[in-house]
Design a protein around this motif. Structure first.
Motif, PDB file in Angstrom:
ATOM      1  N   HIS A 225      39.805  38.479  41.213  1.00 12.87           N
ATOM      2  CA  HIS A 225      40.487  37.649  40.768  1.00 12.87           C
ATOM      3  C   HIS A 225      41.810  38.219  40.176  1.00 12.87           C
ATOM      4  N   GLU A 226      43.051  37.553  40.235  1.00  8.81           N
ATOM      5  CA  GLU A 226      44.208  38.063  39.764  1.00  8.81           C
ATOM      6  C   GLU A 226      44.886  39.243  40.331  1.00  8.81           C
ATOM      7  N   SER A 227      44.569  39.159  41.889  1.00  8.58           N
ATOM      8  CA  SER A 227      45.187  40.618  42.355  1.00  8.58           C
ATOM      9  C   SER A 227      45.308  40.015  43.735  1.00  8.58           C
ATOM     10  N   SER A 228      45.989  40.759  44.727  1.00  4.25           N
ATOM     11  CA  SER A 228      46.129  40.183  46.196  1.00  4.25           C
ATOM     12  C   SER A 228      45.068  40.956  46.750  1.00  4.25           C
ATOM     13  N   LEU A 229      43.873  41.456  46.360  1.00  6.08           N
ATOM     14  CA  LEU A 229      42.945  42.092  46.969  1.00  6.08           C
ATOM     15  C   LEU A 229      41.694  40.925  47.737  1.00  6.08           C
ATOM     16  N   ASP A 230      41.584  40.826  48.737  1.00  8.92           N
ATOM     17  CA  ASP A 230      40.615  40.036  49.407  1.00  8.92           C
ATOM     18  C   ASP A 230      40.077  40.367  50.617  1.00  8.92           C
ATOM     19  N   ASP A 231      39.004  39.929  51.047  1.00 12.77           N
ATOM     20  CA  ASP A 231      38.551  40.327  52.545  1.00 12.77           C
ATOM     21  C   ASP A 231      37.533  39.488  52.836  1.00 12.77           C
ATOM     22  N   TRP A 232      37.552  39.245  54.186  1.00 11.79           N
ATOM     23  CA  TRP A 232      36.235  38.446  54.800  1.00 11.79           C
ATOM     24  C   TRP A 232      35.077  39.550  55.307  1.00 11.79           C
TER      25      TRP A 232
END
Lengths: 361, 257
Positions: A225-232
């Motif tokens: 949340h509230e970050s650009s960090l994501d992944d599949w």
């Protein structure tokens, strides 16, 4: 902490009061297990350490009615130099109404589909790794609604800390849609993780058969949340068994699964510690981009099993091997012998061995 | 492959999930004229019950070592629910819905579907596989039978029947020899053989009981593994009720959650 204890105490009083006034008293049964364990650890640094512990789990099988089900399980232990701990493993009341129920208190929340590690579970549980399973207790409320034909919908709200802020609450939902020959779920979870950050997870799980082979898998998305960090994420798993021996009298089972963060921006470390569900001794393995797990086991006879669990990251060549042996001694007594070997990417090797007795009553 | 299913299907499975039962139809038929297949069919035909509730225990023994599994089972028209009540497995449930099998884990309070090859695994560490619980094929579909003798066994007159696996049928035991009570049509003893003729297992009914509707039913039986010295499993029914009132939803996934 003191405030939390006070609230727990108050909760227990209310729990018992509801039980007393909800119906006529019936006999309460008691069951549980006592586990005595001793271990030796030989780390790569060369300093041998020992551990001795005794743990107990006690469940009071309380009377239930058509509409009200209580559950009370306490656990405690003594370790090494006499340190003690005690906690409620489960303490909840469940209210049933037609095709739904609401559970309030500390409770197990498990969204299993046969995998050893479920990356879309509400907590972080382990199933059947080296013959062990861990289901974390969640403090919260869970609503279950049957949609008929085995299909169901669950919604969970959890509060990691009784004195926490509203923004600390965790949320989750599972839509389970099993059919003939398969089990399919859609899961979504949003929870606080270490450092006060919020992790969102969503995806689907599947298990079924491919000829004689059991197959399962997960596909999903993680976002901080509230970050650009994501992944599949993706997980593929299988289990299979075959016979050995002149008369096919010995069955061998194997289960293997591979889990990977596609982009490599996140790792399983983000979900470690959710409700205290991390697997002891394996945390260091779960911080890579991927993880391969295999479990091989066979029964020597009706009482004895042997097996080997393997965990491996491809990125760092870290490997954990856990050979194990369990034997039902009869009379409710079970013996367990377990080894461990860990090799890191610098070729440092740590080993350990533990032996324990469990008494079920 | 129908691993370990033959003996269990005909004898022991009946005690686990009540998929089958043994009924006494009567002895008015000209029993002496029955062919081997007719005898087996008489037994098979008697061995299906519509609905029942049972409390039972399974005693697994090897030498001096002994462990006991206790259970309560309900069955109705192809569906069945078994809940284990002994301390080690307390609260563990198996739900059979037609050809599907689900397992309920009491600690996690969750259901997992048992799939494919898992069905051939021993249930709760016993010699009885999940597939045994699902198996519903008639013996006469799998084996060709012939009458070989008539003997007295434990004071009861019996037909001795030998069965050989039919071509193309996948069975765990190539041959089987069954002693069928001539009046009650209960299999009192069964020997199971490998392809090379070696005796693998022997099942013995050690106690039968007559129920209200003149139905005879085996309430205790012992299976001995001939490949493992001093190894046996005993099934003992403590309570058995035919056609009981079973609450609605007992055989549903919802009922377990």
């Amino acid at each position: 902490m003191k405030r939390t204890q006070q609230l727990l105490g108050l909760g227990l009083i209310i729990f018992l009061a509801i039980l007393v006034v909800s119906g006529p008293a019936e006999a309460v049964d008691i069951g549980g297990e006592i586990n005595v364990n001793a271990g030796l650890i030989y780390p790569s640094t060369g300093d041998i350490s020992t551990s001795i512990s005794a743990e107990a789990e006690l469940e009071l099988y309380l009377p239930t009615s058509e509409t009200l089900e209580p559950r009370l399980v306490v656990q405690g232990g003594i370790r090494n130099q006499g340190q003690t701990d005690f906690s409620f493993k489960y303490l909840y009341l469940r209210s049933r109404l037609n095709s739904s129920h609401l559970t309030l208190g500390r409770q197990p929340v498990s969204w299993s589909y046969g995998a050893i590690i479920n990356p879309l579970d509400f907590g972080f549980g382990i199933e059947g790794l080296a013959d062990r399973s861990i289901t974390p207790g969640i403090d919260g409320a869970r609503y279950y609604h049957s949609l008929g034909s085995g299909r169901s919908f669950q919604a969970v709200i959890s509060w990691p800390d009784l004195t926490g802020e509203f923004t600390d609450l965790g949320y989750g939902a599972r839509l389970r849609l099993p059919g003939q020959g398969y089990d399919f779920s859609l899961n979504a979870v949003s929870q606080e993780i270490a450092g006060g950050r919020r992790l969102h997870r969503a995806g689907m799980t599947y298990s079924g058969d491919l000829g004689p082979i059991g197959v399962y898998g997960t596909a999903g998305y993680y976002n901080l949340h509230e970050s650009s960090l994501d992944d599949w994420i993706i997980q593929l798993g299988m289990d299979y068994s075959w016979f050995l021996g002149e008369f096919d009298q010995r069955r061998v089972n194997i289960q293997g699964e591979y889990f990977r963060f596609i982009k490599g921006d996140m790792n399983l470390g983000y979900v470690l510690g959710l409700a205290g569900g991390g697997a002891p001794g394996t945390q260091f393995m779960l911080a890579g981009q991927d993880l391969f797990i295999a479990n091989l086991s066979t029964s020597l006879d009706s009482f004895t099993n042997i097996g080997l669990a393997l965990l491996k990251e491809s990125s760092g060549w870290n490997v954990v091997a856990v050979p194990y042996y369990t034997s039902d001694l009869g009379g409710g007594l079970e013996f367990r012998l377990e080894g461990s070997l860990y090799r890191d990417q610098a070729d440092n090797i740590s080993t350990g061995v533990s032996a324990g007795m469990i008494y079920y009553f | 492959m129908l691993e370990n299913s033959a003996l269990k299907r005909t004898v022991l499975l009946s005690l686990v999930f009540l998929l089958i039962g043994v009924g006494f139809i009567g002895t008015s038929l000209q029993a002496q004229d029955l062919t081997a297949e007719e005898i087996v069919n008489r037994r098979d035909d008697n061995e299906y019950i519509l609905s029942a509730r049972m409390e039972a225990e399974m005693i697994i023994q090897k030498g001096e070592r002994r462990t006991v599994k206790e259970m309560i089972s309900y069955s109705q028209e192809g569906n069945a629910l078994t809940e284990f009540t002994n301390p080690r497995d307390r609260g563990t449930k198996y739900l059979k819905q037609g050809e599907e099998l689900w397992m309920y884990f009491p600690d996690a309070e969750d259901l997992v579907r048992i799939s494919g090859h898992m069905l051939r695994q021993g249930m709760m560490g016993s010699d009885f596989s999940y597939q045994d619980m699902l198996e519903s094929e008639q013996l006469t579909d799998l084996y060709s039978f012939e009458r070989v003798d008539e003997e007295e066994l434990n004071g009861r007159p019996t037909y001795v029947i030998e069965g050989t696996a039919k071509e193309g049928k996948e069975v765990a035991y190539q041959q089987r020899k069954i002693w069928v009570d001539q009046e009650r049509f209960i299999g009192l003893r069964e020997e199971l053989y490998a392809r090379n003729g070696r005796l693998l297992k022997v099942a013995r009914v050690t106690e039968v009981e007559e129920f209200d509707d003149d139905r005879w039913y085996p309430v205790e039986m012992v299976m001995e593994d001939q490949l493992m010295e001093n190894s046996s499993t005993t099934f003992r029914i403590q309570e058995l009720e035919f056609n009981p009132e079973i609450p609605e939803g007992t055989f549903s996934l919802e009922g377990l959650q």
